[in-house]
Each structure stands twice: as structure tokens, then as C-alpha cells.
Write a protein that holds these residues in place. Structure first.
Motif, PDB file in Angstrom:
ATOM      1  N   GLY A  40       0.605  -0.594  -0.061  1.00 22.75           N
ATOM      2  CA  GLY A  40      -0.200   0.140  -0.038  1.00 22.75           C
ATOM      3  C   GLY A  40       1.011   1.307   0.448  1.00 22.75           C
ATOM      4  O   GLY A  40       1.877   1.376  -0.291  1.00 22.75           O
ATOM      5  N   SER A  41       0.120   2.476  -0.201  1.00 17.94           N
ATOM      6  CA  SER A  41       1.000   3.484  -0.078  1.00 17.94           C
ATOM      7  C   SER A  41       1.153   4.628   1.413  1.00 17.94           C
ATOM      8  O   SER A  41      -0.186   4.400   2.029  1.00 17.94           O
ATOM      9  N   GLN A  42       1.979   5.326   1.682  1.00 14.95           N
ATOM     10  CA  GLN A  42       2.092   5.988   2.574  1.00 14.95           C
ATOM     11  C   GLN A  42       1.841   7.781   2.548  1.00 14.95           C
ATOM     12  O   GLN A  42       3.253   7.808   1.129  1.00 14.95           O
ATOM     13  N   TYR A  43       1.942   8.501   2.864  1.00 13.51           N
ATOM     14  CA  TYR A  43       2.685  10.094   2.856  1.00 13.51           C
ATOM     15  C   TYR A  43       3.864  10.331   2.948  1.00 13.51           C
ATOM     16  O   TYR A  43       4.719   9.545   3.807  1.00 13.51           O
ATOM     17  N   THR A  44       4.870  11.066   1.881  1.00 11.75           N
ATOM     18  CA  THR A  44       5.638  11.306   2.350  1.00 11.75           C
ATOM     19  C   THR A  44       5.662  13.034   2.649  1.00 11.75           C
ATOM     20  O   THR A  44       4.287  13.723   2.695  1.00 11.75           O
ATOM     21  N   ASP A  45       6.752  13.681   3.494  1.00 13.02           N
ATOM     22  CA  ASP A  45       6.843  15.026   3.944  1.00 13.02           C
ATOM     23  C   ASP A  45       6.516  16.036   2.443  1.00 13.02           C
ATOM     24  O   ASP A  45       5.959  17.019   3.136  1.00 13.02           O
ATOM     25  N   GLU A  46       6.688  15.269   1.565  1.00 18.86           N
ATOM     26  CA  GLU A  46       6.462  16.355   0.070  1.00 18.86           C
ATOM     27  C   GLU A  46       5.026  16.965   0.122  1.00 18.86           C
ATOM     28  O   GLU A  46       4.553  17.791  -1.140  1.00 18.86           O
ATOM     29  N   VAL A  47       3.917  16.324   0.856  1.00 19.83           N
ATOM     30  CA  VAL A  47       2.727  16.868   0.132  1.00 19.83           C
ATOM     31  C   VAL A  47       1.715  17.299   1.842  1.00 19.83           C
ATOM     32  O   VAL A  47       0.896  17.084   2.400  1.00 19.83           O
ATOM     33  N   ASN A  48       2.897  17.842   2.537  1.00 14.35           N
ATOM     34  CA  ASN A  48       1.572  18.460   3.588  1.00 14.35           C
ATOM     35  C   ASN A  48       0.935  19.419   3.793  1.00 14.35           C
ATOM     36  O   ASN A  48       0.595  19.155   4.450  1.00 14.35           O
ATOM     37  N   SER A  49       1.076  20.176   2.387  1.00 10.38           N
ATOM     38  CA  SER A  49       0.471  21.452   2.165  1.00 10.38           C
ATOM     39  C   SER A  49      -1.381  20.958   1.532  1.00 10.38           C
ATOM     40  O   SER A  49      -1.701  21.766   1.573  1.00 10.38           O
ATOM     41  N   THR A  50      -1.086  19.433   1.677  1.00  6.96           N
ATOM     42  CA  THR A  50      -2.209  18.983   0.944  1.00  6.96           C
ATOM     43  C   THR A  50      -3.095  18.234   1.862  1.00  6.96           C
ATOM     44  O   THR A  50      -4.355  17.563   1.523  1.00  6.96           O
ATOM     45  N   LEU A  51      -3.431  18.394   2.843  1.00  7.10           N
ATOM     46  CA  LEU A  51      -3.848  17.301   3.813  1.00  7.10           C
ATOM     47  C   LEU A  51      -4.107  18.202   5.579  1.00  7.10           C
ATOM     48  O   LEU A  51      -2.991  19.159   5.653  1.00  7.10           O
ATOM     49  N   ALA A  52      -4.702  17.413   6.029  1.00  9.92           N
ATOM     50  CA  ALA A  52      -4.509  18.043   7.766  1.00  9.92           C
ATOM     51  C   ALA A  52      -5.247  16.918   8.608  1.00  9.92           C
ATOM     52  O   ALA A  52      -5.757  16.388   7.677  1.00  9.92           O
ATOM     53  N   ILE A  53      -4.476  16.806   9.865  1.00 11.79           N
ATOM     54  CA  ILE A  53      -4.771  16.299  10.341  1.00 11.79           C
ATOM     55  C   ILE A  53      -6.037  16.832  11.737  1.00 11.79           C
ATOM     56  O   ILE A  53      -5.982  17.516  12.098  1.00 11.79           O
ATOM     57  N   ILE A  54      -6.722  15.783  11.736  1.00 13.95           N
ATOM     58  CA  ILE A  54      -7.909  16.143  12.449  1.00 13.95           C
ATOM     59  C   ILE A  54      -8.183  15.402  13.694  1.00 13.95           C
ATOM     60  O   ILE A  54      -8.323  14.399  13.800  1.00 13.95           O
ATOM     61  N   ASN A  55      -8.069  16.402  15.423  1.00 15.01           N
ATOM     62  CA  ASN A  55      -8.115  15.224  16.829  1.00 15.01           C
ATOM     63  C   ASN A  55      -9.264  15.754  17.064  1.00 15.01           C
ATOM     64  O   ASN A  55      -9.264  17.362  17.008  1.00 15.01           O
ATOM     65  N   ILE A  56     -10.370  15.631  17.265  1.00 19.52           N
ATOM     66  CA  ILE A  56     -10.999  15.402  18.813  1.00 19.52           C
ATOM     67  C   ILE A  56     -10.971  15.062  20.004  1.00 19.52           C
ATOM     68  O   ILE A  56     -10.259  14.081  20.266  1.00 19.52           O
ATOM     69  N   ASP A  57     -10.782  16.024  21.371  1.00 15.37           N
ATOM     70  CA  ASP A  57     -10.412  15.622  22.353  1.00 15.37           C
ATOM     71  C   ASP A  57     -10.138  14.241  22.888  1.00 15.37           C
ATOM     72  O   ASP A  57     -10.669  13.234  23.458  1.00 15.37           O
ATOM     73  N   SER A  58     -12.030  13.404  22.783  1.00 16.73           N
ATOM     74  CA  SER A  58     -12.645  12.543  23.068  1.00 16.73           C
ATOM     75  C   SER A  58     -12.716  11.003  21.902  1.00 16.73           C
ATOM     76  O   SER A  58     -13.209  10.172  22.726  1.00 16.73           O
ATOM     77  N   ILE A  59     -11.654  11.407  20.666  1.00 10.69           N
ATOM     78  CA  ILE A  59     -11.315  10.335  19.751  1.00 10.69           C
ATOM     79  C   ILE A  59      -9.835  10.204  19.734  1.00 10.69           C
ATOM     80  O   ILE A  59      -9.517  10.709  19.271  1.00 10.69           O
ATOM     81  N   GLU A  60      -9.346   9.151  20.730  1.00  7.44           N
ATOM     82  CA  GLU A  60      -7.867   8.809  20.350  1.00  7.44           C
ATOM     83  C   GLU A  60      -7.646   8.387  19.004  1.00  7.44           C
ATOM     84  O   GLU A  60      -6.573   7.545  18.577  1.00  7.44           O
ATOM     85  N   GLU A  61      -7.478   8.534  17.950  1.00  6.94           N
ATOM     86  CA  GLU A  61      -7.109   8.440  16.351  1.00  6.94           C
ATOM     87  C   GLU A  61      -7.303   9.967  15.896  1.00  6.94           C
ATOM     88  O   GLU A  61      -7.865  10.937  15.992  1.00  6.94           O
ATOM     89  N   ASP A  62      -7.031   9.869  14.727  1.00  5.08           N
ATOM     90  CA  ASP A  62      -5.797  10.611  13.684  1.00  5.08           C
ATOM     91  C   ASP A  62      -6.744  10.592  12.426  1.00  5.08           C
ATOM     92  O   ASP A  62      -7.097   9.467  12.255  1.00  5.08           O
ATOM     93  N   LEU A  63      -8.099  11.476  11.751  1.00  9.43           N
ATOM     94  CA  LEU A  63      -8.489  11.526  11.130  1.00  9.43           C
ATOM     95  C   LEU A  63      -7.852  13.182   9.665  1.00  9.43           C
ATOM     96  O   LEU A  63      -7.541  13.813  10.391  1.00  9.43           O
ATOM     97  N   ILE A  64      -8.456  12.396   8.643  1.00  6.97           N
ATOM     98  CA  ILE A  64      -6.981  12.847   7.300  1.00  6.97           C
ATOM     99  C   ILE A  64      -8.256  13.614   6.601  1.00  6.97           C
ATOM    100  O   ILE A  64      -9.517  12.606   6.928  1.00  6.97           O
ATOM    101  N   GLY A  65      -8.391  15.215   6.824  1.00  8.83           N
ATOM    102  CA  GLY A  65      -8.992  15.435   5.664  1.00  8.83           C
ATOM    103  C   GLY A  65      -8.039  16.339   4.568  1.00  8.83           C
ATOM    104  O   GLY A  65      -7.154  16.882   4.933  1.00  8.83           O
TER     105      GLY A  65
END
Length: 665
Positions: free
Chosen positions: A180-205
């Protein structure tokens, strides 16, 4: 002259660049031949040897589209893959087989012919960065025959993520190495990480095209505003809050543009907007479009997230007794599996993908002596293929299990912001770590384990082989990070000493300690340490808990199957897969009908889907028929393409329930 100058500029400024290559300059893939079955290769590219035939990098091949011996690439895909492989294994030799037509389509029969020819031409490794969601049992049989003969086949899992159970042929086969594929540092500007205080996981927007860029972390209370129409915002104050809205409108024909949603919530004081997709998958989306208001101008950061992640957010908003606060930010994204990367599961008997590697913004060789950035699992797989070539040069003749026994346990597990492992259905064992693989003192196979447990079958055992790759004495210790109190994991021994290149087989018993009321899924990791270095090797272990179980009794003429754990049912479908020859058979039975199977000697994975009052239960068992049974093989007249996806869907639902529950703790 201008063309020549431009070409020189491209060659100098855009060389092949990969996030990682081997630091061991003594291992270069020398003596290893790799077949690329794809769109062909532009072998005239200077990075690919500047020619074709003996003494070149591309030493041979065939064009199955034009039926000639010139596999010149006209689409670029295979050329890009070739550059990645040569960048990792620069002294390996390539074989090019063109099976993709001018429309980007490929026939499984051409892939089979290309693989057969590749073996005749001396290939050690085959790269298949292609696939389909349609099943081809002939392709599966062909691949099993090749891997049984010692050929290593590396495949891309596909780009149908983030939908679960979306890995297709041939990446879902147990006999290939699926990447499979994972992200690289080259694409930071095209993604955002979403954290909700009651969910212990990262959601990607995915920030929408034309959105105001997210320059700083945004922390604020969430407010759901339905479809963000004017009527949805009456009496709502969004000052200092992040709005959450669904895509489209309330009715199928309703049109509410992204620009309208963004403008409406911004006018009400929102700091940002999260739009939930209303169908599986995700799109990039854009705010500026022909139908927008003349004076419209984006004014707040706007993200689009998947339907699945959106449902998680809405669930927590609904159930929380206090305001839900969240943040989204740009960050180092190398710990994230690409959204497009296809997900498992594919079976309850084995796991896919096997591992991930960088598949975002990969720069490599292209047509006409140029270079190009590309995204996709197609470009993750050849990084593993190149590494396989290095391992074959370093250790000699290794089979697929031995190779994967190095790549998997040496991979770097991906974790989220809360230091929790990402599911193996996303990352497999983890991220390819080339140097760690080359330095590994042992091969551990199987590299992922799957257990099937039920109330009537509370114990399941699996074997792993610890194989030393070094001449020195190797001390090995086993441990695990199991936290589930429903089960216990027991080793026949947890410490071993291997002298020289010895191996030892370890039995792992997974025991269900109490009765379960509903089917579910759990996952933990086996931890392996050696005295060779301070490195910890890991193996993902998946456990599928089922309320029904299968019991099989061997009589003199056939095998009698009993379904335990259910008093009555409408219909039961059995899917019988012969792991020795990839033969598939399916049979359907009613409750009062005796279930009899005629099975030849071999190892079988048998799945059952039982329907009762429109509810489905699922169970599975591995069954071995020994050679002294003298039983005939079933004639298979069934199409397996429909029910295998029902099985995958049910297993996927179990995994989704597991991670939803886990995230709420």
C-alpha cells in the motif's frame, strides 16, 4: 537549441528522488533480474540504460498488445516504475512486458502469458502494479504455481481507498507481497490532521481546492449545521466555532454548492468548515466554480472528509454532554496511509496489505528522457520490488515467505498521535524500512497471523518459523502487547538460541477465556527481540471472534460439516478454498440438509455465511485432509466472485465496529 537546453535542465533539476534508498552501497541488486509487467519501458531513457538488449539495463521483454518483441512504453507508467526499481537496485537487470493497451486496459490472460515468458527469460522477481476488482481464478492459480516454484511477485494493492475491503486481484492473493501507499513530507500542504479530544485517533481531511490555507493550528468547538443552507443556520451563532456540514442537500436533487456552504457558515462567524462526504470514498472538491456568486471569495479553511470519519464526528457530537472541541493542523504525515490506498481485510485466514511504502509525489523516469511526479500504490510496490532484489543478492535464493519474513517484521509500524498502532488492514506490518531489512538477523514467517475463535472452538494455534540469517549465535525472545482480557496467547517457548543459520518452529496458541455474545475483531502485536541489536521486530496478530463455529467429521466416504452456535437458519453458504492449488468451490445448504463435502488431500480454508431472518453470521475454519483419506476432488461449477465480497464485507464490518469502539475508550 531551446529544446536541448530545456531537456538538459530537466535532467539536472529533476533526478529520480525517493524518500529512502539503501545506505549499503555494496548491495545493488547485482545478478538479479526483475520483470515489470505493465505498459512497457522507455528503455532509451539515460537512467534506464539508454538502449535495449544484452549489456543494457533493460535486457529483454515482449509487447503483448502489438505482438512483437519491442516493449516500448507509450503511456509512461512502466517507465516510472522502472526508474524507482533501478534507483534502489541500480545493478539489477530489467525485463519489460507490455500488457496494458492504449486505453489503459489489461487482460488477465496477457498477464499470465507475460509471467510465463518472464520465467522463461530468467526473472527472479515480478512487479505487478496493476489490478482489478473482478476475480480471476486462472490468474490466482498461475501466481500460486509461480510462487511455489520460488518466484517472488510484488503487487500494488490499488487506489480504491479509503473504502474497507477494497483490495482487488491480484494483491489480495496470499501468495504475493501486497504493498500500500503512505504519505511523504512532500505533501504536507495538501492534507490536514483532525483531532477530537474524545477520539484517540487521527482523522485526515483534504483541504478543498481554492480554500483559504491552514497556516496555524485551529482549535475550536464543533457545531453541526446539517447541509449549511440558509434555513439550517437560522438562530445559530457560529462565532469562534468550526462548522460541520454534510455534502450536497437533503434531497437527491438538491444542489448546495461548496461555495454556498462555506460562505453561509463564514457569515455566521465560523472559523473553519468540515464537509462530510455523503458517499463512500473522498473527493478533492473545489470552492470556485462557474455557478458561484459573482462576489464570492473563500474566507475560511474548508476540509472534506470521508463519510466514515464524518459519522464518527457526528456520533460524538450527538452523544457528548458538553461541547466537542477539535483541532486540525498540518503536520508530518509520514505516519499516515494514503487515503487512496486500498484497504483490507481480504480474508479471516490471512491479512493484506503486507506493508506500505511512499506513494505520494514520487518522482521518477518518464517518457522522452523526462521525469514526472506520480501518486499511487503503483509506485509504492516497486520500492519493495527493488528491496527484494537487494535481499536476494545479499542472502541468495529465498522464497516469498522468507522474503516477507524479513520485510514485514523489519517494517516500521505506523502509529497515530496517541501512539496507537494503525490497523494492519491499512498498513500491514508497517512502513518499508530498507536498511533495517538488509540488517535483519532473522526471517520470521508467517509475517502476519490471523486466528479464528468461537464459543464452540475456543482454541486456535498457528506456527511461525524463526530463521537465523547470520553465522553468529542469535538469542531471541518473544513477547506481546495483548490487552484484550477475553483471550490469552501462549507460546510453547518464549526464548530461543540459534547457532549459525538454524531455524526453529514456534507454536502460538490463542485461547478464548469466556463465552462471547457477538462477533467482533481484535488486534495486537507479537514483539521479537534479539541480541543482535536493540531493534524490536513486530508481527501483527488479528483475532476474529465468531458466535458460530464449524465442526467437520471425517467418515469413510466424505466430510460431514456441522454448524454450531445457532439453533436454526434459513441458508448456509460454504466457500471452500484449497490453499495448495487455489481451487475454489461454493455450496449452499438449507437447515435440514446434511452438509457433505468430498475433499482431496490438502489444506482448506472453509468460510460459512449463515442467514437467519435476514441476519448474517460468519464463521471459518482451516481444515487439513491427510493423504490417506482417498477422497475425490469436488467439481467446481460455482462463481465465487459474488460471495467473496459478502465475506469481505462482513469481516470489514467487524473491524469497523472494533475500531469505533476502541476509539471511544
Amino acid at each position: 537549441k531551446n529544446f536541448v537546453i530545456l531537456l538538459i535542465f530537466i535532467l539536472i533539476s529533476n533526478p529520480v528522488f525517493l524518500p529512502q534508498i539503501s545506505s549499503n552501497s555494496n548491495v545493488t541488486g547485482n545478478g538479479i533480474t526483475i520483470a515489470i509487467i505493465d505498459t512497457g519501458i522507455d528503455y532509451n531513457h539515460p537512467d534506464l540504460g539508454g538502449g535495449f538488449g544484452d549489456g543494457r539495463t533493460v535486457i529483454g521483454g515482449y509487447d503483448f498488445i502489438d505482438n512483437d518483441s519491442d516493449p516500448m512504453d507509450e503511456l509512461g507508467h512502466g517507465t516510472h516504475i522502472a526508474g524507482i526499481i533501478i534507483n534502489i537496485a541500480p545493478n539489477s537487470k530489467l525485463l519489460a512486458y507490455r500488457v496494458v493497451d492504449y486505453n489503459g486496459l489489461v487482460k488477465s490472460s496477457d498477464v499470465i502469458r507475460a509471467m510465463d515468458l518472464a520465467i522463461s527469460d530468467g526473472a527472479d522477481v515480478i512487479n505487478l502494479s496493476l489490478g482489478s476488482m473482478s476475480e480471476s481464478n486462472e490468474l490466482r492459480k498461475s501466481i500460486k504455481q509461480l510462487t511455489n516454484s520460488g518466484i517472488i511477485i510484488v503487487t500494488a494493492v490499488g487506489n480504491s481507498g479509503p473504502i474497507v475491503g477494497s483490495i482487488g486481484d491480484p494483491a489480495k492473493y496470499e501468495d504475493v507481497i501486497s504493498v500500500g501507499s503512505q504519505y511523504t513530507d512532500e505533501v504536507n500542504s495538501t492534507l490536514a490532521i483532525i483531532n477530537i479530544d474524545s477520539i484517540e485517533e487521527d482523522l485526515i481531511g483534504l483541504p478543498m481546492i481554492d480554500s483559504v490555507p491552514l497556516t496555524d493550528n485551529l482549535n475550536a468547538e464543533l457545531k453541526f449545521v446539517n447541509y449549511a443552507r440558509d434555513e439550517d443556520l437560522i438562530g445559530i451563532d457560529l462565532s469562534g466555532k468550526i462548522a460541520v456540514a454534510k455534502r450536497r442537500g437533503a434531497e437527491p436533487g438538491d444542489i448546495v454548492y461548496f461555495s454556498q456552504k462555506e460562505s453561509n457558515v463564514a457569515k455566521n462567524g465560523a472559523l473553519g468548515l468540515i464537509i462530510i462526504n455523503t458517499m463512500p470514498g473522498i473527493i478533492k472538491g473545489r470552492l470556485l466554480h462557474p455557478g458561484m456568486a459573482i462576489d464570492y471569495k473563500p474566507s475560511i479553511p474548508t476540509l472534506l472528509i470521508t463519510q466514515e470519519d464524518g459519522e464518527k464526528i457526528l456520533k460524538y457530537i450527538e452523544e457528548s454532554n458538553s461541547p466537542i472541541t477539535m483541532s486540525f493542523r498540518n503536520d508530518n504525515l509520514t505516519n499516515f496511509v494514503s487515503l487512496f490506498s486500498s484497504r483490507g481485510p481480504v480474508s479471516s485466514f490471512y491479512a493484506k496489505p503486507d506493508l506500505v511504502s511512499f506513494g505520494e509525489q514520487v518522482n521518477s523516469t518518464w517518457l522522452d528522457n523526462s521525469y514526472k511526479f506520480q501518486n499511487g500504490t503503483s509506485f509504492s510496490a516497486p520500492q519493495v520490488t527493488g528491496t527484494v532484489a537487494l535481499l536476494l543478492e545479499l542472502h541468495g535464493d529465498l522464497n516469498k515467505d522468507q522474503i516477507l519474513g524479513i520485510l514485514g517484521p523489519s517494517a516500521s509500524p505506523l502509529t497515530n498521535s496517541y501512539n496507537l498502532y494503525l490497523p494492519s488492514t491499512l498498513q500491514g506490518s508497517g512502513s518499508l524500512n530498507i536498511d533495517k531489512a538488509l540488517q535483519s538477523p532473522l526471517s520470521i514467517h508467517q509475517s502476519q497471523l490471523s486466528f479464528n475463535l468461537g464459543n464452540q472452538q475456543p482454541t486456535n494455534s498457528q506456527l511461525i518459523t524463526l530463521e537465523s540469517l547470520v553465522s553468529d549465535s542469535l538469542e531471541i525472545s518473544l513477547d506481546h502487547n495483548l490487552q484484550n482480557k477475553d483471550i490469552e496467547i501462549i507460546f510453547n517457548s518464549s526464548t530461543f538460541v540459534l547457532n549459525g543459520k538454524e531455524s526453529v518452529v514456534v507454536e502460538l496458541n490463542n485461547n478464548l477465556l469466556k463465552s462471547i455474545q457477538e462477533s467482533y475483531f481484535d488486534e495486537f502485536r507479537l514483539l521479537i527481540k534479539t541480541n543482535y541489536s536493540n531493534t524490536v521486530f513486530t508481527i501483527p496478530i488479528s483475532t476474529y471472534f465468531y458466535t458460530i463455529s464449524l465442526d467437520i467429521e471425517n467418515n469413510s466416504e466424505s466430510h460431514i460439516v456441522r454448524i454450531l452456535g445457532i439453533e436454526n437458519y434459513d441458508q448456509a453458504l460454504l466457500r471452500i478454498y484449497n490453499t495448495d492449488n487455489a481451487e475454489v468451490d461454493e455450496q449452499t445448504f438449507s437447515f435440514n440438509e446434511e452438509i457433505l463435502l468430498n475433499l482431496s488431500p490438502g489444506t482448506y480454508w472453509i468460510n460459512a455465511i449463515v442467514s437467519s431472518n435476514d441476519n448474517f453470521e460468519f464463521g471459518g475454519i482451516e481444515y487439513i485432509v491427510h493423504p490417506n483419506s482417498n477422497l475425490s476432488t469436488l467439481d467446481s461449477n460455482y462463481d465465487s466472485s459474488t460471495w467473496i465480497y459478502v465475506i469481505i464485507t462482513l469481516v470489514s464490518i467487524m473491524i469497523l465496529i472494533y475500531y469505533t469502539r476502541k476509539s471511544s475508550l
